[in-house]
Design a protein around this motif. Structure first.
Motif, PDB file in Angstrom:
ATOM      1  N   TYR A  78       0.839  -1.193   0.000  1.00 50.43           N
ATOM      2  CA  TYR A  78       0.000   0.000   0.000  1.00 50.43           C
ATOM      3  C   TYR A  78       0.878   1.248   0.000  1.00 50.43           C
ATOM      4  N   LYS A  79       0.245   2.394  -0.266  1.00 48.25           N
ATOM      5  CA  LYS A  79       0.928   3.688  -0.223  1.00 48.25           C
ATOM      6  C   LYS A  79      -0.038   4.714   0.356  1.00 48.25           C
ATOM      7  N   ASP A  80       0.467   5.909   0.612  1.00 47.35           N
ATOM      8  CA  ASP A  80      -0.345   7.025   1.103  1.00 47.35           C
ATOM      9  C   ASP A  80      -1.113   6.659   2.380  1.00 47.35           C
ATOM     10  N   LEU A  81      -0.433   6.001   3.308  1.00 52.13           N
ATOM     11  CA  LEU A  81      -1.088   5.617   4.557  1.00 52.13           C
ATOM     12  C   LEU A  81      -1.344   6.845   5.425  1.00 52.13           C
ATOM     13  N   SER A  82      -2.577   6.929   5.916  1.00 53.32           N
ATOM     14  CA  SER A  82      -2.957   7.973   6.877  1.00 53.32           C
ATOM     15  C   SER A  82      -3.614   7.290   8.059  1.00 53.32           C
TER      16      SER A  82
END
Length: 201
Positions: A78-82
């Motif tokens: 995954y990417k752009d974890l918030s």
């Protein structure tokens, strides 16, 4: 109660879903109340996960000791974890419990509110929005949470997306005007999440 809301853009869907099942070990953690999540209905590659803890002390203890174990197999998936933490303030409807087995859909609304309007915003959630949501067909339960910086989370669980669809534009516009939402809110984002039963802990 502490609510952790995580969202990310998934690159490897199969691997990510397999990784979610590894979180079953949370059941042995002191203070853990439940976890569930699924895929965004509007942006299918975006995943949301909601985790619930008794309080910040239990959560911090877990993060210090054990957090890397279940997440270790997931780099590159995954990417752009918030991830954000919210303190529970009150129920939407009654008797909130972090149970996901009877729900099909979670609606999440995230508001950043003008500082001088924060208490008004919370009051309107109780007086205007809560009764309307509680009376909507298929709405099971929900909660209102707060984070530092006048940020608020409204999380509601629904029996099906068809029922969620009945809570729609004309009634929302009327309620928003009554609650003076435009005067309160700086930014408002939201999503409808289709729950994945295999992610439930």
């Amino acid at each position: 109660m502490l609510v952790k809301w995580s969202r990310c853009t998934v690159v490897d869907r199969h691997g990510f879903e397999r990784g979610q099942r590894r979180w079953a070990g949370l059941l042995d953690e002191p203070g853990f109340r439940g976890q569930g999540g699924g895929w965004s209905r509007s942006t299918p590659e975006v995943a949301h996960v909601f985790a619930f803890w008794e309080n910040r002390v239990f959560y911090d203890s877990f993060m210090a000791r054990a957090h890397d174990r279940p997440t270790a197999p997931q780099p590159g998936m995954y990417k752009d974890l918030s991830a954000q933490l919210f303190e529970y303030r009150f129920d939407v409807k009654t008797g909130f419990e972090p149970e996901f087995t009877d729900a099909d859909v979670v609606r999440v609304a995230h508001s950043r509110v003008h500082e001088e309007r924060a208490e008004h915003f919370a009051l309107m959630q109780q007086k205007v929005w809560n009764p309307a949501m509680a009376g909507s067909p298929g709405m099971l339960r929900g909660l209102f949470g707060e984070a530092p910086g006048n940020e608020f989370l409204v999380l509601s669980m629904w029996q099906s997306s068809a029922e969620r669809g009945k809570y729609r534009p004309e009634s929302i516009a009327r309620l928003s005007a009554r609650a003076e939402t435009e005067a309160d809110v700086r930014t408002l984002t939201g999503d409808v999440v289709g729950l994945e039963p295999s992610w439930t802990v």
